[in-house]
Design an enzyme around this catalytic site. Structure first.
Site, short mmCIF file in Angstrom:
data_model
loop_
_atom_site.label_atom_id
_atom_site.label_comp_id
_atom_site.label_asym_id
_atom_site.label_seq_id
_atom_site.Cartn_x
_atom_site.Cartn_y
_atom_site.Cartn_z
N CYS A 5 3.09 61.82 40.97
CA CYS A 5 1.82 62.33 40.63
C CYS A 5 1.96 62.79 39.25
CB CYS A 5 1.32 63.37 41.55
SG CYS A 5 -0.34 63.96 41.13
N GLU A 12 6.49 59.01 51.49
CA GLU A 12 6.52 59.72 52.85
C GLU A 12 5.21 59.74 53.32
OE1 GLU A 12 10.25 62.83 52.16
OE2 GLU A 12 8.47 63.67 51.69
N CYS A 36 1.44 69.85 39.09
CA CYS A 36 0.92 71.11 39.50
C CYS A 36 2.63 71.78 39.61
CB CYS A 36 0.34 71.07 40.74
SG CYS A 36 -1.21 70.57 40.56
N SER A 87 -8.57 64.52 49.16
CA SER A 87 -8.42 65.81 48.49
C SER A 87 -8.14 65.44 47.09
CB SER A 87 -7.20 66.58 49.14
OG SER A 87 -7.07 67.70 48.25
N SER A 89 -8.69 71.02 45.64
CA SER A 89 -7.66 71.90 45.46
C SER A 89 -8.09 72.80 44.54
CB SER A 89 -6.32 71.35 45.13
OG SER A 89 -6.09 70.78 46.15
N LEU A 90 -8.26 74.08 44.69
CA LEU A 90 -8.94 75.02 43.72
C LEU A 90 -7.71 76.02 43.21
CD1 LEU A 90 -11.60 75.74 42.26
CD2 LEU A 90 -11.97 77.33 44.15
N HIS A 91 -7.27 76.69 44.23
CA HIS A 91 -6.04 77.49 43.91
C HIS A 91 -6.29 78.68 42.84
CE1 HIS A 91 -4.26 74.72 46.36
NE2 HIS A 91 -4.03 73.75 45.33
N CYS A 144 -1.55 61.98 57.35
CA CYS A 144 -1.56 62.42 55.81
C CYS A 144 -0.78 61.29 55.17
CB CYS A 144 -1.04 63.78 55.74
SG CYS A 144 -0.94 64.46 53.99
N ASN A 194 4.27 76.66 50.55
CA ASN A 194 5.50 76.15 50.97
C ASN A 194 6.60 75.91 50.05
OD1 ASN A 194 4.31 75.53 53.70
ND2 ASN A 194 3.30 73.67 53.08
N GLY A 245 0.35 62.10 45.34
CA GLY A 245 -0.54 61.39 44.31
C GLY A 245 -2.04 61.96 44.31
N1 SAH Z 1 -3.53 65.46 44.68
C1 SAH Z 1 -4.47 65.85 45.63
C2 SAH Z 1 -3.90 65.40 47.09
C3 SAH Z 1 -2.77 65.96 47.57
S1 SAH Z 1 -3.29 67.21 48.64
C4 SAH Z 1 -4.55 67.32 45.43
O1 SAH Z 1 -3.83 68.07 44.93
O2 SAH Z 1 -5.76 67.89 46.23
C5 SAH Z 1 -1.97 68.07 48.78
C6 SAH Z 1 -2.46 69.53 48.93
O3 SAH Z 1 -1.14 70.27 49.16
C7 SAH Z 1 -3.12 70.18 47.71
O4 SAH Z 1 -4.06 71.00 48.04
C8 SAH Z 1 -2.13 70.93 47.17
O5 SAH Z 1 -2.57 71.96 46.20
C9 SAH Z 1 -1.29 71.38 48.32
N2 SAH Z 1 -0.12 71.97 47.73
C10 SAH Z 1 0.60 71.58 46.70
N3 SAH Z 1 2.07 72.04 46.62
C11 SAH Z 1 1.86 72.81 47.83
C12 SAH Z 1 2.81 73.91 48.17
N4 SAH Z 1 4.13 74.07 47.74
N5 SAH Z 1 2.62 74.74 49.35
C13 SAH Z 1 1.45 74.55 49.94
N6 SAH Z 1 0.61 73.48 49.48
C14 SAH Z 1 0.69 72.88 48.55
FE1 SF4 Z 2 -0.65 66.01 42.25
FE2 SF4 Z 2 -1.87 67.24 44.03
FE3 SF4 Z 2 0.69 67.75 43.98
FE4 SF4 Z 2 -1.15 68.51 41.94
S1 SF4 Z 2 -0.93 69.42 43.92
S2 SF4 Z 2 0.99 67.71 41.68
S3 SF4 Z 2 -2.63 66.82 41.79
S4 SF4 Z 2 -0.23 65.89 44.29
#
Ligand code: SAH
Ligand code: SF4
Length: 350
Positions: free
Chosen positions: A115, A95, A119, A197, A220-222, A108, A296, A165
């Site tokens: 992946c 996608e 997460c 990212s 992606s810190l979170h 994007c 989301n 990914g």
């Molecule tokens: N794998 C890399 C690149 C993907 S970026 C990464 O994780 O950074 C995808 C972005 O969307 C990341 O910042 C991820 O943390 C965020 N993301 C993942 N699931 C999400 C969700 N349910 N709602 C909002 N953002 C989300």
């Molecule tokens: Fe993979 Fe990024 Fe999704 Fe985490 S947020 S599962 S690293 S795509």
């Protein structure tokens, strides 16, 4: 397709040149093919009309020119976000999302099918890992939207590697794709218009620090404590926050570039005052920008996005400590094209 046939979009310029030279062709034929691929965005070898017929025939026989077909298109109701499903040569699907803003259009794109990081709040993580994408498969996603936009008299302005990914687990192909998109005689994408990212793969950040390119880095810190981050992002057990921040400090030192830290706000999980204070403490004096994102919805995660009051309280902590931040608008939620909602669905339904 024979396995031995190279895919044109997987070749860098030198490899393409070596190929045409092996066929006894002059070097400028490689330039011509390169121009057809990256400037005219040719979808068929037969369109490469400046090449002699014999060379076109040779190309048809000896290489693959695969342009992923669109299997499904979805437009958000507000018309600002579009999500396309592209099919790769082996049937795997990816996608890709186009976001239209007033002054720019951002693609994007994905670096893997699925992946492996897992997460729990992310739809891509929930589907598991299928395979890496090749450099050609990564960059054709960009060319795909550029073609679509050019047909409407527009151009792509930005690319974010934030789809499916983890780019740093497919490092070589991702960097090869970036360098090919940057090629001045080809697509000529400005480096600063691209953002990669990562979930925090420390060896990837270390390599990226030495690439000598100006592509933006987002992380992606979170969460700002290992305890909370270990739960949200299993990758933290491998590369914890101290290791991550050491790598980021080195990156900033070497490149003098600002790093974006992404933070998906999840009610009662990482939107607490303690997390905000811990975040501010970690990043104080660093050249960073915090990007706050509402969670989301995804099928496999019960967490809820933070209420407006909690978002405000979180922001206030950052403001008091002068931490640069923005609250990112949610987009494309009605077609599941929002952050973390992408998966390789095999049907056209949202
Ligand atoms: N794998 C890399 C690149 C993907 S970026 C990464 O994780 O950074 C995808 C972005 O969307 C990341 O910042 C991820 O943390 C965020 N993301 C993942 N699931 C999400 C969700 N349910 N709602 C909002 N953002 C989300
Ligand atoms: Fe993979 Fe990024 Fe999704 Fe985490 S947020 S599962 S690293 S795509």
């Amino acid at each position: 397709m024979s396995d031995t046939k190279p895919n044109l979009y997987d070749l860098n310029y030198d490899e393409l040149e070596a190929l045409v030279r092996r066929w006894g062709e002059p070097r400028y034929r490689a330039d011509q093919i390169w121009t057809w691929l990256y400037q005219h965005l040719a979808t068929e070898i037969s369109q490469m009309t400046s090449l002699p017929k014999a060379l076109r025939t040779k190309l048809e026989e000896q290489v693959v020119h695969y342009v992923p077909p669109i299997v499904a298109v979805q437009e958000s109701i507000d018309g600002e976000t579009r999500k396309d499903l592209l099919e790769m040569v082996d049937g795997e699907r990816v996608e890709v999302v186009l976001m239209r803003y007033i002054d720019r259009r951002t693609a994007c794109i994905s670096t893997q099918v699925g992946c492996p990081i897992g997460c729990e709040f992310c739809a891509t993580g929930q589907m598991g890992f299928r395979r890496d994408l090749t450099s050609g498969e990564i960059l054709t996603q960009v060319l795909h939207f550029e073609r679509e936009l050019q047909a409407q008299g527009q151009r792509l302005s930005n690319v974010v590697f934030m789809g499916m990914g983890e780019p740093f687990l497919n490092y070589d192909s991702t960097l090869a794709a970036i360098r090919r998109l940057m090629h001045p005689q080809g697509f000529n994408m400005g480096q600063r218009r691209m953002t990669l990212s990562t979930a925090g793969i420390v060896p990837g950040i270390q390599r990226f620090s030495d690439e000598g390119i100006q592509v933006n880095l987002a992380v992606s810190l979170h969460a700002a404590t290992d305890e909370v981050r270990n739960d949200l992002m299993p990758v933290n057990r491998r590369y914890n926050l101290d290791a991550l921040f050491t790598a980021l400090r080195v990156y900033i030192e070497k490149t003098n570039r600002q790093v974006t830290l992404e933070w998906v706000l999840i009610e009662e999980v990482n939107d607490t005052t303690e997390q905000a204070i811990a975040l501010a403490a970690r990043v104080a004096t660093m050249l960073i920008h915090v990007n706050l994102i509402a969670l989301n919805p995804t099928a496999g995660y019960p967490g809820r996005r933070s209420s407006p009051e909690r978002v405000e309280a979180f922001i206030e902590v950052l403001e008091r400590r002068h931490i640069p931040h923005t609250l990112r608008l949610r987009r494309g939620i009605d077609i599941r094209a929002g952050c973390g909602q992408l998966r390789a669905r095999n049907d056209a339904t949202a």
